[in-house]
Structure formats: structure tokens, C-alpha cells
Write a protein that holds these residues in place. Structure first.
Motif, short mmCIF file in Angstrom:
data_model
loop_
_atom_site.label_atom_id
_atom_site.label_comp_id
_atom_site.label_asym_id
_atom_site.label_seq_id
_atom_site.Cartn_x
_atom_site.Cartn_y
_atom_site.Cartn_z
N PRO A 1 0.80 -1.23 0.00
CA PRO A 1 0.00 0.00 0.00
C PRO A 1 0.83 1.28 0.00
O PRO A 1 0.29 2.36 -0.19
CB PRO A 1 -0.81 -0.11 1.29
CG PRO A 1 0.04 -0.95 2.20
CD PRO A 1 0.77 -1.93 1.30
N TRP B 1 -5.91 -2.44 0.81
CA TRP B 1 -5.09 -1.32 0.33
C TRP B 1 -5.96 -0.22 -0.27
O TRP B 1 -5.62 0.95 -0.20
CB TRP B 1 -4.09 -1.81 -0.71
CG TRP B 1 -3.15 -2.86 -0.20
CD1 TRP B 1 -3.02 -3.28 1.09
CD2 TRP B 1 -2.19 -3.60 -0.96
NE1 TRP B 1 -2.07 -4.26 1.19
CE2 TRP B 1 -1.53 -4.49 -0.06
CE3 TRP B 1 -1.82 -3.63 -2.29
CZ2 TRP B 1 -0.54 -5.36 -0.46
CZ3 TRP B 1 -0.84 -4.51 -2.71
CH2 TRP B 1 -0.20 -5.36 -1.80
N ILE C 1 -6.14 -6.24 -4.53
CA ILE C 1 -5.81 -4.99 -3.86
C ILE C 1 -6.88 -4.62 -2.84
O ILE C 1 -6.60 -4.22 -1.71
CB ILE C 1 -5.66 -3.86 -4.89
CG1 ILE C 1 -4.37 -4.03 -5.69
CG2 ILE C 1 -5.71 -2.49 -4.24
CD1 ILE C 1 -3.13 -3.66 -4.93
#
Length: 300
Positions: free
Chosen positions: A216, A244, A239
Motif C-alpha cells: 500500500p 489497500w 488490492i
């Protein structure tokens, strides 16, 4: 008879490509129905003139502070009451993250048929709404006709060209009274405005982040650079599941569909996007290379 297009006020409309596209398509459908092109506006009545510039002939405004900011239950209730009172023949809803939430809620409460994520809409015999919807991962396009009225559909961005803005047009503005909108059974606890993920739906440029970014840490810098060029930031399922990015930024078959003119992605680029061009910097062990793919033109 006429064609209605739902417009969301505030930050959900300003610069919205899909709304302008649907207003343009609405003029075509309204002509075939022998009616007028109507924009249904939630909150922000000062946008009425702007909607007229892009094709609306009538603007119906739900001017209530309860719908100024997005609240799925309130917007669904407001839409349900408008459908009950006005009985529009056709209502087109932008297939944005918000439209795909409150639209089906209102349709379900009224037991109306609704086709989601259409790539094309037209008027068939007897004024029925002909809807084209991708199926089987986009490998085929199904043709659907509604049996119920009002006929409802959500339409994906980038399916139609907006009209050239017209100056000095006269439009009719009506204010709709839908009653109190405070007892919807859902209480808003908190609202975070740190990420405007609604922009993903119709942004010209989307920066798509995949697991190749490594963590991240680079995201704040990517956000900063994306804002400089007006790009929206989205992420793959990996993701978003890792936390993140929030789930509202998930793009792909199981997330939100996108159709920007340019998609800048770290491999792998997901299915569920229909982009003018994909540029994918591919991270290798000792080098990085850039690949560009130009997809086949969309049908119609």
C-alpha cells in the motif's frame, strides 16, 4: 409517454459523462415514443439549466435536503415514490456504483422488471423498451424486453455520444413532492469523503492498481499524481481484499465495470472493462516494460 433519465445531484453529477450520454439517448427514445425527454433530478435544483443544455426538455426536481447527499435507502424510497406518482413509460438510470444500488431497490419494492448494465437501449413495437445486456462474461449480448411498466434499465457509461451543448434553451422545471424521507430504517453512522470512488464510473483516465505495486505504500503518491491529470484510481480484487483500497474501488467482473478512454494498469488487467486503450506497465524481476492493447470496437 416519454423517456426519463435519473440524474443525481451534487458531486455525483458534476462532469458526469454517463448522464449526458443518457440524456442524448433519451431524446432519441422520447421521439420514438411521441413524448418529451425528462430528467429526474435529486437535490441541487440549480443544475436544471445545465441539463437543458445537454438535451433535457423537462426537469423534475426532488428538492429535499434528505437526498442532497447520497443515502441508498432514502434515494431508493424517493425513486419508488416518483415512479408511483408519475408513472414514466421508460426510466434510464446510470449504471454507476450508486445507480446499481438504489435502482434495483426501488424496482424490487414495486415488483418491476429491471435490466442492469445495458450496452444498448431502443424502442420496439408497442413502445416496449428493448434492452441489450452482455452475458457469459461479455461473450454474447442478450436482448431483453420488459413486461412491466414503468420500464427500468441501468446503462453503462461510454455507450452513446453526448449531444453538443445548446445555449439559450427553454426548459420546463417541475418540483415533485415525495413526502418525508427520514423513516427509511437505515441510520447513517459515518461518512468518509477521503476517496471519491464514484469518479471511477465515467472518468476519461483510470489508474488501475494490481498486486504488482508490492504494497500500500505507493498508493498516496499514485493518488497525488492521478489527481494532477484528472484520473481516477481503482484496484483489482486482490488490492481491495487486502485493504489497500476500499471495496468501492474494485474493478473487474466481480466489481464495477469501467470504460475509460485510457486505462493505465499494473498487470494483470482485469476483465470487466471496455476501454479505448490499456497501457499496462508489467513489473518483471530485472526490468519493467510497457504493453499497449487496443480492444476491438464495441458492438453498435
Amino acid at each position: 409517454m416519454g423517456d426519463w433519465t435519473l440524474v443525481t445531484g451534487g458531486a455525483g453529477y458534476v462532469g458526469s459523462v454517463v448522464v449526458d450520454e443518457l440524456l442524448a439517448r433519451g431524446r432519441n427514445l422520447a421521439g420514438k415514443l411521441g413524448g418529451r425527454n425528462v430528467a429526474l433530478l435529486f437535490g441541487t435544483p440549480d443544475l436544471a439549466e445545465e441539463l437543458g443544455r445537454f438535451g433535457a426538455e423537462v426537469v423534475c426536481v426532488v428538492d429535499d435536503p434528505a437526498v442532497t447527499n447520497y443515502h441508498p435507502a432514502r434515494w431508493a424510497t424517493a425513486l419508488r415514490r416518483v415512479l408511483e406518482q408519475e408513472q414514466p413509460h421508460v426510466l434510464l438510470i446510470p449504471a454507476t456504483g450508486r445507480g446499481r444500488e438504489y435502482g434495483p431497490r426501488a424496482a424490487g419494492e414495486l415488483e418491476l422488471g429491471m435490466t442492469a448494465d445495458c450496452v444498448g437501449v431502443d424502442i420496439a413495437k408497442a413502445g416496449r423498451l428493448l434492452q441489450q445486456k452482455p452475458a457469459y462474461g461479455g461473450n454474447i449480448v442478450s436482448v431483453i424486453l420488459c413486461r412491466t411498466t414503468p420500464q427500468l434499465a441501468t446503462v453503462l457509461p461510454r455507450m452513446y455520444e453526448p449531444l453538443e451543448p445548446r445555449e439559450g434553451v427553454e426548459i420546463e422545471v417541475r418540483t415533485l413532492d415525495v413526502g418525508p424521507l427520514t423513516n427509511e430504517g437505515v441510520r447513517l453512522v459515518d461518512r468518509k469523503d477521503d476517496r471519491d470512488s464514484y469518479r471511477i464510473d465515467d472518468a476519461d483516465v483510470v489508474s488501475l492498481l494490481g498486486s504488482g505495486i508490492g504494497g500500500p505504500e505507493p498508493i498516496p503518491l499514485i493518488d497525488q499524481e492521478a489527481r494532477k491529470v484528472g484520473a481516477a484510481v481503482a484496484g483489482t480484487r486482490e488490492i481491495c481484499e487486502a485493504g489497500w483500497l476500499p471495496g468501492t474501488c474494485h474493478v473487474g467482473i466481480f466489481g464495477r465495470p469501467v470504460a475509460p478512454r485510457l486505462l493505465v494498469a499494473v498487470r494483470p488487467a482485469p476483465r470487466g472493462s471496455d476501454d479505448g486503450c490499456i497501457i499496462a506497465p508489467k513489473v518483471a524481476r530485472s526490468r519493467a516494460r510497457t504493453e499497449a492493447r487496443i480492444p476491438s470496437p464495441r458492438p453498435g
